[in-house]
Each structure stands twice: as structure tokens, then as C-alpha cells.
Enzyme design. Structure first.
Site, PDB file in Angstrom:
ATOM      1  N   HIS A  62       0.892  -1.161   0.000  1.00  0.00           N
ATOM      2  CA  HIS A  62       0.000   0.000   0.000  1.00  0.00           C
ATOM      3  C   HIS A  62       0.929   1.209   0.000  1.00  0.00           C
ATOM      4  O   HIS A  62       1.421   1.629   1.052  1.00  0.00           O
ATOM      5  CB  HIS A  62      -0.891   0.020   1.241  1.00  0.00           C
ATOM      6  CG  HIS A  62      -1.787  -1.170   1.387  1.00  0.00           C
ATOM      7  ND1 HIS A  62      -2.845  -1.403   0.539  1.00  0.00           N
ATOM      8  CD2 HIS A  62      -1.795  -2.187   2.281  1.00  0.00           C
ATOM      9  CE1 HIS A  62      -3.473  -2.513   0.911  1.00  0.00           C
ATOM     10  NE2 HIS A  62      -2.849  -3.010   1.958  1.00  0.00           N
ATOM     11  N   TYR A 122      -6.815   0.740  -3.596  1.00  0.00           N
ATOM     12  CA  TYR A 122      -8.237   1.036  -3.407  1.00  0.00           C
ATOM     13  C   TYR A 122      -8.539   2.522  -3.218  1.00  0.00           C
ATOM     14  O   TYR A 122      -9.684   2.889  -2.913  1.00  0.00           O
ATOM     15  CB  TYR A 122      -8.814   0.229  -2.230  1.00  0.00           C
ATOM     16  CG  TYR A 122      -8.049   0.316  -0.934  1.00  0.00           C
ATOM     17  CD1 TYR A 122      -8.196   1.388  -0.070  1.00  0.00           C
ATOM     18  CD2 TYR A 122      -7.184  -0.713  -0.560  1.00  0.00           C
ATOM     19  CE1 TYR A 122      -7.507   1.450   1.133  1.00  0.00           C
ATOM     20  CE2 TYR A 122      -6.491  -0.659   0.636  1.00  0.00           C
ATOM     21  CZ  TYR A 122      -6.659   0.418   1.470  1.00  0.00           C
ATOM     22  OH  TYR A 122      -5.970   0.483   2.659  1.00  0.00           O
ATOM     23  N   HIS A 205     -10.902  -6.670  -1.248  1.00  0.00           N
ATOM     24  CA  HIS A 205     -10.223  -6.150  -0.074  1.00  0.00           C
ATOM     25  C   HIS A 205     -10.225  -7.172   1.050  1.00  0.00           C
ATOM     26  O   HIS A 205      -9.182  -7.475   1.640  1.00  0.00           O
ATOM     27  CB  HIS A 205     -10.835  -4.846   0.406  1.00  0.00           C
ATOM     28  CG  HIS A 205     -10.132  -4.291   1.602  1.00  0.00           C
ATOM     29  ND1 HIS A 205     -10.468  -4.647   2.898  1.00  0.00           N
ATOM     30  CD2 HIS A 205      -9.081  -3.454   1.708  1.00  0.00           C
ATOM     31  CE1 HIS A 205      -9.646  -4.043   3.737  1.00  0.00           C
ATOM     32  NE2 HIS A 205      -8.799  -3.313   3.046  1.00  0.00           N
ATOM     33  N   GLU A 233      -6.551 -11.448   8.815  1.00  0.00           N
ATOM     34  CA  GLU A 233      -5.485 -10.659   9.432  1.00  0.00           C
ATOM     35  C   GLU A 233      -5.773 -10.429  10.908  1.00  0.00           C
ATOM     36  O   GLU A 233      -4.854 -10.317  11.712  1.00  0.00           O
ATOM     37  CB  GLU A 233      -5.345  -9.319   8.712  1.00  0.00           C
ATOM     38  CG  GLU A 233      -4.216  -8.452   9.231  1.00  0.00           C
ATOM     39  CD  GLU A 233      -4.062  -7.151   8.470  1.00  0.00           C
ATOM     40  OE1 GLU A 233      -3.117  -6.391   8.789  1.00  0.00           O
ATOM     41  OE2 GLU A 233      -4.881  -6.886   7.563  1.00  0.00           O
ATOM     42  N   HIS A 267      -1.550 -12.085   4.353  1.00  0.00           N
ATOM     43  CA  HIS A 267      -1.478 -12.224   5.815  1.00  0.00           C
ATOM     44  C   HIS A 267      -1.797 -13.659   6.236  1.00  0.00           C
ATOM     45  O   HIS A 267      -0.927 -14.364   6.714  1.00  0.00           O
ATOM     46  CB  HIS A 267      -2.373 -11.224   6.556  1.00  0.00           C
ATOM     47  CG  HIS A 267      -2.063  -9.806   6.259  1.00  0.00           C
ATOM     48  ND1 HIS A 267      -0.820  -9.264   6.462  1.00  0.00           N
ATOM     49  CD2 HIS A 267      -2.839  -8.800   5.752  1.00  0.00           C
ATOM     50  CE1 HIS A 267      -0.828  -7.994   6.097  1.00  0.00           C
ATOM     51  NE2 HIS A 267      -2.031  -7.694   5.651  1.00  0.00           N
ATOM     52  N   ASP A 318       3.836  -4.452   2.646  1.00  0.00           N
ATOM     53  CA  ASP A 318       2.527  -3.986   3.095  1.00  0.00           C
ATOM     54  C   ASP A 318       2.519  -2.520   3.488  1.00  0.00           C
ATOM     55  O   ASP A 318       2.479  -1.639   2.643  1.00  0.00           O
ATOM     56  CB  ASP A 318       2.054  -4.877   4.247  1.00  0.00           C
ATOM     57  CG  ASP A 318       0.587  -4.642   4.608  1.00  0.00           C
ATOM     58  OD1 ASP A 318      -0.068  -3.824   3.945  1.00  0.00           O
ATOM     59  OD2 ASP A 318       0.104  -5.269   5.559  1.00  0.00           O
TER      60      ASP A 318
END
Length: 440
Positions: A62, A122, A205, A233, A267, A318
């Protein structure tokens, strides 16, 4: 046809348990055209001292989270309270600031030996949820950022429709994440322009963000492309799924046809034994992000159990608490040691495979990740004479080196990092400038 030649002091070749000495590497048109071991340095050929690896693949990013590094460490709480700070950053970005931040972040990845990144994207619309005139302008900023940083990109364009497992609507900054429904997502996704350095994938997502009725439709429409999703997660996600659907998230995704060889669970921290088995039986990969999982106090994922079940393991940075796949790789082994109080769960070769071959495969670049004739000419050279790596055997680089030990990086035969510096970007200065703009 132009040919480049390099001589690696050591090179990690396919199938080897440790690096091979004295390897002559030839490159033509962005591909390896010759790989010959046991060759002395020919005249006029550039020497690569240290260990030369295939390009590293960061399978989960991200990019905008890079702005959070160091800004949340005095806060207590949990993942959920950290998420509020993340939403604050998400609400501040526009196409220009996103391009600048992502360019600097991807350039930092290049310095760390990462030649390909999977961006779990996103931030689609304006902060109030209104689409931009170009509905893909935020994704296009990421594609341009990767091009300028010199790395390949798999854009995992993400479906995000609800706020909770039981279907609460999006609110606040979440509204910029959401398309109206699967059809609206598909309409936007299918208009995304192609680029030579781009693979266009898809992402769910999480089971929190995609209602039951949309899961199977989405999976069907995206069969055959890289399809990623956050999975288990948090324990709270598992509990909510059990309460709403009567099953675990992984069972729900299996029932909806989401799992499979082109799918990757990110994850996978809080899986049951049955969940681990489901990923393995379907050939679904697992992308572990240990530095983020420990930074957010998520927990330790079942890495050894997943590998034993034949779920291919890849690695991601991440939230970019650090950008260092050497640290991610050894953390997979070290976390298993903490869990079991035993050592020796993954060989150096297995960790190398996760950081290279498996990561590229998870991102849809099956022709990358190995130093072999015909593969994409990605090379990462790691020095063996730093204070971290001095006297370390070549096979020990993933247990000793850090991103700071990377000296040279080629992507598709193009030099992106030379002598420890990005060839076109002052990375530290651009990070300082772009992150400063976000917080201001």
C-alpha cells in the site's frame, strides 16, 4: 541486438541450495541470453562483487502507507486504532500527491532490490466518493510512479463495497474506496490502459468489504489473472464472519470460488488447520508481511504449516514500516522459532524462492525471478564486505544483509541502481518532500 555482459562473484541460480561462484551473465533485449558458471572474468566485462540474486518481488504494497512510518509508534491500541491514522492519510491524497509519494516509495523499493511490486490499490475516487473525471486517474498515478522509479507493477485494483462483514455501508474516507457494485468496478477496471511494465490484476479487499452476493461474480470475472485478498489478518474478522455467515473467511471464499492457483491470500495470520489445508488443496498462495504484522500487533502467521500444505509463500512489505525483503524473509524463519522454540524451519534457498520466483508468479510475471536463459533480466547484487555481511558465507545473505547492502539493480536489463544509488532519483529527498506535502 545489443548484448550486455556481467561477471558475478557469486550468483544464485535456479535449483541451487547456495550461490554459484564465477558466473558470466549475458543479456540481450532485456532477457538473459547466457548464464555460464565457472568462468574467470573476461576482459572488459563488468564485475559484480558479492552475491547476485534474481530480482526481488514485493507481492503486497500500500504505497500511501509509507507516509505513516514513524508517525504511529507512540500510540497504543490495536490494528483498528492504527487504521484511523491510516484513513487520515488516505483522505489527504490527490492524483498529484499520490504520484509523488508512490514514485518515492517505489524508488526506495528499487534501492532495496525490488524489481516488481504488487500494489493493492483502493484509493479510487475523490474523498467524498465522487469519481474523478478520469475514473482511473489514481491508479494511473501509480503506474506512472512505477515507470519513473524503474520497476514493474502489478496493479491489484481492489473491490471495496461495504464497511463490515454484515454489510454496513462505507462511511467517511472509506467512500473513496468504493465503487457502486461489481458492475461499476468492472466497468472502471476494464477501461484501464495497458503499459509494458504493467500487469493488471484484481483484489477483493476482504470479507469485511465485499458482500456475499458479489464474491462469486467477482471471482468468475477475474479468473486467470492475479487475484489477491486480505485474509484473517485479525481475529475480529474471523469472529464476524462466523457470526454472519456461519463459517470462516477462508471457507466462505472457497465456497464462492475465489481460491485457486492464481489467487493469493495476504497475511493469513489467524487460520484454522482446515483453513491452511484449503489454501494448500486449491493451490492458493499466501503472501506474508512479517514486519507489518508485528508492527500492527496482528500476530504470527502459520508459515511452516502453509508451506507444508503446498501453499506457495511470497513476501510483501505492506504498510512499509520497513522496506527490506531480506528482513521480511528472515522474519518468516525467526517468527517460526518464536512460535515453536525451535530453529531451522526454512532453508536459505526456500526464503530466496519466496522472495523471487514465488513473488513474481503471484504477481503474474512467470517469466521473472530466476537467473536463467529466457527470463527477464533482473539482477540484484548484495555486497559481502559491509559490517553486516563481512565474513558471511554467500548462502547467508538473507540472514545477514539488509536493503542497505544492495549495490546494483537491473530491471529488464536496465540499470536502476548503481553503486547503491538510484540512477535518476534522489530517493531520500523525494521521500522527505512528498511525505511532507501529505502531512501539511
Amino acid at each position: 541486438m545489443s548484448t550486455q555482459r556481467f561477471h558475478a562473484e557469486y550468483a544464485w541460480l535456479p535449483g541451487d541450495e547456495s550461490p554459484t561462484p564465477d558466473v558470466l551473465i549475458e543479456i540481450a533485449d532485456g532477457r538473459f541470453s547466457g548464464v555460464t558458471a565457472g568462468v574467470q572474468v573476461p576482459p572488459g566485462v563488468r564485475r559484480l562483487p558479492g552475491v547476485t540474486l534474481p530480482g526481488l518481488a514485493n507481492a503486497h504494497s500500500h504505497a500511501f502507507h509509507r507516509a505513516l512510518r514513524g508517525h504511529t509508534q507512540t500510540d497504543g491500541g490495536t490494528f483498528w486504532s492504527w487504521r484511523d491514522r491510516m484513513y487520515e492519510v488516505a483522505g489527504r491524497l490527490d492524483p498529484d500527491t499520490y504520484l509523488a509519494l508512490a514514485r518515492a516509495t517505489y524508488a526506495e523499493m528499487a534501492l532495496a532490490g525490488i524489481t516488481c511490486v504488487g500494489e493493492f490499490h483502493y484509493l479510487h475516487h475523490q474523498p467524498d466518493g465522487t469519481p474523478y473525471a478520469d475514473p482511473n486517474v489514481m491508479g494511473a498515478a501509480l503506474v506512472e510512479a512505477a515507470a519513473q522509479a524503474g520497476v514493474r507493477l502489478t496493479l491489484l485494483d481492489t473491490l471495496y463495497l461495504t464497511s463490515t462483514v454484515d454489510g454496513e455501508p462505507l462511511h467517511g474516507v472509506q467512500r473513496r474506496f468504493g465503487d457502486r457494485d461489481v458492475d461499476a468496478w468492472s466497468d472502471r477496471h476494464d477501461k484501464f490502459p495497458a503499459a509494458a511494465h504493467l500487469r493488471l490484476g484484481a483484489a477483493l479487499h476482504s470479507v469485511r468489504a465485499v458482500p456475499l452476493g458479489a464474491l462469486s461474480t467477482f471471482a468468475y470475472r477475474n479468473g486467470g489473472v492475479p487475484l489477491h485478498f486480505h485474509l484473517s489478518e485479525q481475529r475480529a474478522e474471523n469472529d464476524a464472519c462466523l457470526a454472519t455467515h456461519g463459517c470462516t473467511p477462508v471457507q466462505l471464499l472457497a465456497d464462492m470460488g475465489v481460491l485457486g492457483p492464481t489467487a493469493t491470500a495476504v497475511h493469513a495470520t489467524h487460520l484454522t488447520e482446515d483453513g491452511v489445508a484449503l489454501l494448500g488443496e486449491t493451490g492458493t498462495g499466501a503472501c506474508l508481511c512479517p514486519t507489518t504484522e508485528r508492527d500492527l500487533a496482528d500476530g504470527i502467521g502459520p508459515a511452516r504449516a502453509l508451506a507444508d500444505a503446498d501453499s506457495p509463500l511470497s513476501l510483501g512489505s505492506d504498510s512499509h514500516a520497513v522496506i527490506d525483503l531480506f528482513e521480511e524473509a528472515r522474519a518468516v524463519e525467526h517468527d517460526e522459532r518464536l512460535r515453536t522454540e525451535r530453529r531451522g524451519h526454512f532453508t536459505p534457498a526456500a526464503l530466496t524462492h519466496a522472495a523471487t520466483v514465488a513473488g513474481h508468479a503471484a504477481l503474474g510475471w512467470s517469466d521473472a525471478g530466476t537467473i536463467a536463459v529466457g527470463s527477464r533480466a533482473d539482477l540484484v547484487t548484495v555486497r559481502l564486505d559491509s559490517v553486516r555481511t563481512a565474513a558471511v558465507p554467500p548462502a547467508g545473505v538473507f540472514f545477514a544483509a539488509t536493503a542497505a547492502d544492495v549495490t546494483d539493480v537491473l530491471v529488464d536489463g536496465r540499470a536502476v541502481v548503481r553503486d547503491g544509488r538510484h540512477v535518476s532519483i534522489d530517493v531520500a529527498a523525494e521521500l522527505h518532500r512528498s511525505i511532507g506535502r501529505v502531512w501539511r
